[in-house]
Design an enzyme around this catalytic site. Sequence first.
Site, mmCIF file in Angstrom:
data_model
loop_
_atom_site.group_PDB
_atom_site.id
_atom_site.type_symbol
_atom_site.label_atom_id
_atom_site.label_comp_id
_atom_site.label_asym_id
_atom_site.label_seq_id
_atom_site.Cartn_x
_atom_site.Cartn_y
_atom_site.Cartn_z
ATOM 1 N N GLY A 31 67.718 25.765 57.119
ATOM 2 C CA GLY A 31 66.097 25.653 56.501
ATOM 3 C C GLY A 31 66.459 24.246 57.512
ATOM 4 N N VAL A 32 65.776 23.321 56.878
ATOM 5 C CA VAL A 32 65.684 21.729 57.691
ATOM 6 C C VAL A 32 66.835 21.349 57.736
ATOM 7 C CG1 VAL A 32 65.590 20.588 55.122
ATOM 8 C CG2 VAL A 32 64.387 19.742 57.103
ATOM 9 N N ASP A 33 68.087 21.159 56.894
ATOM 10 C CA ASP A 33 69.171 20.542 57.882
ATOM 11 C C ASP A 33 69.280 21.533 58.964
ATOM 12 O OD1 ASP A 33 71.597 19.103 57.528
ATOM 13 O OD2 ASP A 33 71.911 20.809 55.736
ATOM 14 N N SER A 116 65.062 20.715 47.922
ATOM 15 C CA SER A 116 65.394 21.969 47.226
ATOM 16 C C SER A 116 65.155 22.692 46.948
ATOM 17 C CB SER A 116 65.503 21.338 45.342
ATOM 18 O OG SER A 116 66.893 20.862 45.573
ATOM 19 N N GLY A 118 63.105 25.246 48.945
ATOM 20 C CA GLY A 118 63.456 26.024 49.952
ATOM 21 C C GLY A 118 64.749 27.121 49.561
ATOM 22 N N VAL A 119 65.866 27.597 50.025
ATOM 23 C CA VAL A 119 66.925 28.147 49.596
ATOM 24 C C VAL A 119 67.222 27.540 47.964
ATOM 25 C CG1 VAL A 119 69.184 29.092 50.198
ATOM 26 C CG2 VAL A 119 67.758 28.406 51.375
ATOM 27 N N TYR A 120 67.454 26.334 47.461
ATOM 28 C CA TYR A 120 67.532 26.347 46.008
ATOM 29 C C TYR A 120 66.553 26.189 45.663
ATOM 30 C CZ TYR A 120 71.775 23.354 48.137
ATOM 31 O OH TYR A 120 72.853 23.424 48.268
#
Length: 168
Positions: A31-33, A116, A118-120
């Site tokens: 994702g953004v990370d 949080s 997205g994947v979270y």
Amino acid sequence: MKVSVIRDDITKQKVDAIVNAANESLLGGGGVDGAIHRAAGPELKEECKTLDGCPTGQAKVTKGYKLPADFVIHTVGPVWKGGTQNEEQLLAACYHESLKKANELRLSSVAFPNISTGVYGFPKRKAAEIALKAVKEYQEHHETNLEKLFFVCFDEENYTIYKDLLKE
Ligand code: ADP
């Protein structure tokens, strides 16, 4: 402080700091990370390795390396588990702690992703309401050098939600 919402890629933002929605290891993810680590180059991960991770709801700062932003404020959002695990307070803490870091560095501009969501798996509208409230509360209780704050939405759904909420 002027609060704006834009639809864009956070790695392209020419601001003093961008906020990263990281994980507790701070060693990179998807994702953004992942996008931030790719754009900043390998030195970012080298600095992150020295930080000993970051607990959920807190924030740590690195340089921005090849990013247009000078700094990256890494914060760890909660994984959504149905709302019973203090997720709302932890998400608000991410915004609060990131603003605190920006203020300590005397920055004038900062850009946030939709932490949080997205994947979270945090419900997007609820996350946006928490983000806006946390920013408002921070401003009400702290003197700040920040002049510009951007919510950088990558997906259309978040962008629409933020635009609606900011109109109110
Ligand atoms: P989390 O694990 O905190 O949910 P994600 O990276 O999976 O983190 O998603 C958080 C938000 O970041 C999502 O809304 C996603 O659309 C958004 N996002 C993904 N890539 C980028 C990017 N390059 N710039 C800005 N936002 C992004």
